[in-house]
Design an enzyme around this catalytic site. Structure first.
Site, PDB file in Angstrom:
ATOM      1  N   GLY A 254       0.831  -1.201   0.000  1.00 34.29           N
ATOM      2  CA  GLY A 254       0.000   0.000   0.000  1.00 34.29           C
ATOM      3  C   GLY A 254       0.861   1.245   0.000  1.00 34.29           C
ATOM      4  O   GLY A 254       0.724   2.103  -0.855  1.00 34.29           O
ATOM      5  N   PHE A 255       1.744   1.330   0.998  1.00 36.66           N
ATOM      6  CA  PHE A 255       2.709   2.438   1.101  1.00 36.66           C
ATOM      7  C   PHE A 255       2.031   3.788   1.244  1.00 36.66           C
ATOM      8  O   PHE A 255       2.638   4.826   0.985  1.00 36.66           O
ATOM      9  CB  PHE A 255       3.665   2.457  -0.101  1.00 36.66           C
ATOM     10  CG  PHE A 255       4.300   1.132  -0.388  1.00 36.66           C
ATOM     11  CD1 PHE A 255       4.981   0.458   0.608  1.00 36.66           C
ATOM     12  CD2 PHE A 255       4.210   0.550  -1.638  1.00 36.66           C
ATOM     13  CE1 PHE A 255       5.561  -0.780   0.362  1.00 36.66           C
ATOM     14  CE2 PHE A 255       4.789  -0.694  -1.890  1.00 36.66           C
ATOM     15  CZ  PHE A 255       5.471  -1.359  -0.894  1.00 36.66           C
ATOM     16  N   GLY A 483       0.869  -6.746   4.072  1.00 39.38           N
ATOM     17  CA  GLY A 483       2.024  -7.589   3.801  1.00 39.38           C
ATOM     18  C   GLY A 483       3.050  -7.442   4.911  1.00 39.38           C
ATOM     19  O   GLY A 483       4.018  -8.192   4.981  1.00 39.38           O
ATOM     20  N   PRO A 649       9.988 -10.398  16.079  1.00 46.86           N
ATOM     21  CA  PRO A 649      11.275  -9.966  15.518  1.00 46.86           C
ATOM     22  C   PRO A 649      11.419 -10.264  14.030  1.00 46.86           C
ATOM     23  O   PRO A 649      12.076  -9.519  13.305  1.00 46.86           O
ATOM     24  CB  PRO A 649      12.310 -10.737  16.334  1.00 46.86           C
ATOM     25  CG  PRO A 649      11.581 -11.600  17.279  1.00 46.86           C
ATOM     26  CD  PRO A 649      10.118 -11.300  17.217  1.00 46.86           C
ATOM     27  N   LYS A 718       6.569   0.892  19.502  1.00 39.66           N
ATOM     28  CA  LYS A 718       6.736   1.987  18.543  1.00 39.66           C
ATOM     29  C   LYS A 718       6.626   1.381  17.146  1.00 39.66           C
ATOM     30  O   LYS A 718       6.667   0.165  16.989  1.00 39.66           O
ATOM     31  CB  LYS A 718       8.099   2.646  18.705  1.00 39.66           C
ATOM     32  CG  LYS A 718       8.304   3.287  20.074  1.00 39.66           C
ATOM     33  CD  LYS A 718       9.690   3.900  20.175  1.00 39.66           C
ATOM     34  CE  LYS A 718       9.872   4.603  21.510  1.00 39.66           C
ATOM     35  NZ  LYS A 718      11.225   5.194  21.631  1.00 39.66           N
ATOM     36  N   GLY A 719       6.510   2.198  16.153  1.00 40.68           N
ATOM     37  CA  GLY A 719       6.339   1.671  14.803  1.00 40.68           C
ATOM     38  C   GLY A 719       7.659   1.349  14.137  1.00 40.68           C
ATOM     39  O   GLY A 719       8.712   1.866  14.498  1.00 40.68           O
ATOM     40  N   GLU A 722       8.157   2.682   8.717  1.00 40.56           N
ATOM     41  CA  GLU A 722       8.682   3.760   7.893  1.00 40.56           C
ATOM     42  C   GLU A 722      10.097   4.193   8.244  1.00 40.56           C
ATOM     43  O   GLU A 722      10.821   4.739   7.412  1.00 40.56           O
ATOM     44  CB  GLU A 722       7.711   4.959   7.969  1.00 40.56           C
ATOM     45  CG  GLU A 722       6.387   4.581   7.334  1.00 40.56           C
ATOM     46  CD  GLU A 722       5.257   5.556   7.614  1.00 40.56           C
ATOM     47  OE1 GLU A 722       5.013   6.412   6.769  1.00 40.56           O
ATOM     48  OE2 GLU A 722       4.611   5.447   8.673  1.00 40.56           O
TER      49      GLU A 722
HETATM   50 MO1  MOS Z   1       1.934   5.209   5.313  1.00 35.45          MO
HETATM   51  S1  MOS Z   1       2.523   6.667   4.021  1.00 35.45           S
HETATM   52  O1  MOS Z   1       1.517   6.087   6.648  1.00 35.45           O
HETATM   53  O2  MOS Z   1       0.849   4.217   4.604  1.00 35.45           O
END
Ligand code: MOS
Length: 760
Positions: A254-255, A483, A649, A718-719, A722
């Site tokens: 998706g991105f 994904g 992980p 945390k994420g 990105e």
């Molecule tokens: Mo992302 S650009 O927050 O799908």
């Protein structure tokens, strides 16, 4: 009409991965992996309800003007063509596609008129019995246009200061006196960097299978934000959201481009309305280059002041970006300078021009990726100006407190990222000056680094948890697996939340009838959906505990104050684990078939106002450059990242790999090239829009640095989606400089940049 519903796939976990006790932290393989490998995962375009027709978009080959002619008769005369949808017969919408009542509402091109505002804009939809007939019908439309000159590039017109960048960030932020900081500096950097436009190239192009039954709408389409998509469709069609059922069990990436329902997806719904039958509409790859978002090009000027000790005295980061002529999305590129490096004076600002493209949109690390490659290049230039090693310089200048807000970080393991990443990479052996290293074949070798950061965001989500009479559990949440492994990681959180082994749990996700999981974006999905799941599980366990401790037939009777722990489908008395009771027995004695509760996940405003919350990392890259041909090869990358608690992980490493590869690609590959004359994108295909393949990254290593952040959320998540791009792009660019001594400030760096500079 009756609708044939695609059965929702059941996710089976291989028994080898069943674990007892804590599920969080286990490197489980993807629950959907076997289905995907066997080709049994049903993506949106794999659905074929009975009677389904195929729709193909005709798109504009000009960037600005109006459609003056479409040969609808020719298209309709083609065998198999059922209908041609144009502005003349497009079914009515309740809401104007050009309305914008909130910043998350993007204007859509839904054949509302004959105007063309960017190349590849949909101008008609041909509906036919077969894909081939629809494709041929679209070609037969032979559109003619009244063409206006397209505005292209970052100097296309008068610039202006946008009211906001990103989502509601101020365009300009100042802290301290930048001009004074620059004036008093003993050394200064003043450099301008350019980045290219990039287009989301998910493996799965946007696709939709839409079927109406009266005013009920059933659709299969990929979505990173099911509830928002449902709400947007409800508004456009004037129906209640609960009449819309969206299935999005699998996304082929998706991105950010699937965060909001896009124009072409809505066109599929309109085509089904017009035809009175289910319709499938799948974008061709070139259709992705226009109506579904992209990352704006940028031009960024960085001015940096340094004192005699190599400390920053000022950072001024200005970014010029572009948005479309008809909507607002401004890539918040300069905001990258808010969080990383300590300087008594920091100013960030943006200005923008309007160009004749589709509207830019969130694209993986929007702002951070674009800004980071410029900032990390400039920091590298600053280190060189001070005669300092780039790592030493960064360690000296990284911020202990978030520079713009002045808040302490909720946790920050950046120093360990620097240390462990450098150790693993072998950074200590790096010669300081550039163009000092060669390999046995005579290629120039260079080492570069960059700092990575991304905010630890949370949105809002809900989940519903059930424990059934047989002691098994169910967790329901309309979460999204692009994904990245969300179904697996969230199921791990669910199993722990319900005190079950993962094979005792049914995990339902990916459809719009489930509780709203918010959006899978901003690297916030695991934290947000995960906390909703965690709270829903805890609420069910609390109910079970009340039943057991209040029931004199239970071994846990009277244990209320001592408390209980949940594990393996049983509650145990906390101070005496010999006393326990099974979920099944608790429910049976209470004559309950099941017990359920809901939970919410959201950021804690008190913690957020106290702390700055970010994940951090350090990336080290090696490149080899052919001294004669300028060909650049990345040979290895090492990234060390601290991102709070790691749920899985294996998934986390894979996410960061993906980010690092994109960072490398940002520096060396990805570039949408626009024809200045026509405003068309020249390389709207995967042959000429360069994306990296395995051979482009022979060695990639990720070290996860242990980090316990007690403030981000109760699970410490945390994420990771990105952050991998940030730092990586700069590391590769800086390695190219170190290999060659040539500082290229235009990305992606090309062979021509090195050859021209070298011979000049
Ligand atoms: Mo992302 S650009 O927050 O799908």
């Amino acid at each position: 009409m009756t609708l044939e519903m695609t059965p929702e796939p059941r996710l089976a976990q291989a028994p080898a991965h069943a674990r007892h006790g804590s599920n969080i932290g286990q490197p489980l393989t993807r629950r959907d992996g076997v289905l995907k490998v066997r080709g049994e995962a049903r993506y949106a375009a794999d659905n074929h309800p009975p009677g389904m027709l195929h729709a193909v978009m005709a798109v504009s080959s000009v960037a600005l003007g109006r459609v003056s002619f479409l040969d609808v008769e020719a298209a309709k005369a083609h065998p198999g063509v059922v209908e041609v949808m144009t502005p003349a017969n497009r079914p009515a919408l309740t809401e104007d596609p050009d309305a914008k009542t909130n910043p998350f509402m993007f204007r859509l091109d839904l054949l509302q008129n004959d105007r063309v505002r960017y190349a590849n804009q949909p101008i008609a939809v041909v509906i036919a019995q077969t894909l081939e007939a629809a494709t041929e019908g679209a070609a037969l439309l032979s559109p003619r246009y009244e063409v206006l000159p397209a505005r292209v590039g970052l100097d296309a017109g008068e610039s202006f200061v946008p009211a906001a960048v990103g989502v509601g960030n101020p365009s300009e932020i100042k802290r301290g006196d930048v001009e004074a900081g620059l004036a008093s500096a003993s050394k200064r950097i003043d450099a301008t960097y350019e980045t290219s436009a990039q287009y989301h190239n998910a493996m799965e192009p946007h696709a939709i299978v839409a079927a109406w039954d009266g005013d009920n709408l059933s659709i299969d389409t990929p979505s990173q934000g099911l509830a928002m998509a449902q709400g947007r469709l409800a508004g456009l069609f004037g129906i209640s959201p609960d009449r819309i059922h969206i299935r999005s069990p699998f996304l082929g990436g998706g991105f950010g481009s699937k965060g909001f329902i896009s124009g072409p997806q809505v066109l599929g719904v309109l085509a089904a309305r017009l035809a009175g039958k289910p319709v499938k509409l799948v974008l061709r790859r070139e259709h992705m280059y226009g109506p579904v978002g992209h990352r704006s090009a940028s031009r960024q000027r960085l001015r940096i002041g340094l004192d005699g000790d190599g400390r920053l005295t000022a950072i001024d980061h200005h970014a010029r970006v572009a948005s479309s002529s008809f909507d607002d999305f401004f890539e918040p590129a300069a905001d990258a300078s808010h969080t990383l490096y300590a300087s008594p004076a920091i100013a960030t600002s943006h200005d923008a021009v309007r160009v004749d493209t589709g509207t830019p949109l969130f694209m993986r690390a929007p702002g951070e990726a674009t800004g980071s490659i410029a900032l990390e290049s400039a920091i590298d230039e600053a280190a060189w100006a001070c005669g300092m090693d780039p790592l030493t310089f960064r360690i000296k200048n990284y911020a202990e407190f978030e520079p713009i807000s002045g808040k302490p970080f909720s946790s920050k393991a950046l120093r360990q990222c620097y240390a462990q990443g450098a150790e693993r990479f072998g950074w200590a052996r790096r010669p300081h000056p550039p163009r000092q290293m060669r390999d046995e074949a005579g290629l120039l070798v260079g080492w570069g680094m960059g700092t990575a950061t991304f905010p630890a965001l949370m949105f809002a989500a809900e989940a519903r948890a059930v424990v059934r009479g047989d002691g098994s559990g169910l967790m329901e949440i309309g979460a999204h697996d692009m994904g990245q492994g969300a179904w697996t990681a969230l199921a791990q959180i669910a199993a722990d939340g319900l005190g079950l082994d993962i094979d005792q749990l049914e995990f339902r996700s990916g459809t719009s009838d489930l509780p709203d999981a918010g959006i899978a974006g901003g690297s916030a999905h695991t934290a947000t959906a995960g906390m909703a799941i965690h709270h829903a599980g805890a609420a069910v366990i609390a109910k079970l505990s009340d039943l057991a401790t209040g029931d004199e037939r239970s071994p846990l009777f009277g244990a209320g104050n001592a408390g209980v722990v949940a594990r393996g489908g049983r509650l145990f008395r906390r101070d005496d684990e010999a006393r326990s009771d099974s979920y099944a027995d608790i429910l049976k004695r209470a004559s309950l078939a099941q017990i359920e509760a809901s939970g919410k996940g959201a950021a804690d405003p008190a913690a957020q106002s106290t702390y700055a919350m970010h994940a951090h990392g350090a990336v080290f890259a090696e490149v080899k450059v052919d001294p004669d041909l300028g060909q650049i090869r990345v040979t290895r990358m090492v990234g060390a990242f601290a991102a709070g608690r790691v749920i899985n992980p294996r998934m986390v490493r894979s996410q960061i790999f993906g980010g690092m590869i994109w960072g490398m690609s940002f520096a060396l590959h990805e570039q949408a090239v626009t024809d200045r004359r026509s405003g068309r994108i020249l390389n709207a295909n995967l042959a000429e829009y360069r994306v990296p393949v395995n051979a482009d990254v022979p060695s990639l290593e990720v070290l996860m640095i242990e980090e316990h952040d007690p403030h981000v959320n109760a699970l410490g998540i945390k994420g990771v989606g990105e952050i991998g791009i940030t730092g990586s792009a700069g590391a590769v660019a800086n390695a190219v400089w170190h290999a060659t001594g040539i500082r290229v400030r235009r990305f992606p760096i090309g062979i021509d940049d090195l050859v021209t500079a070298g011979s000049g």
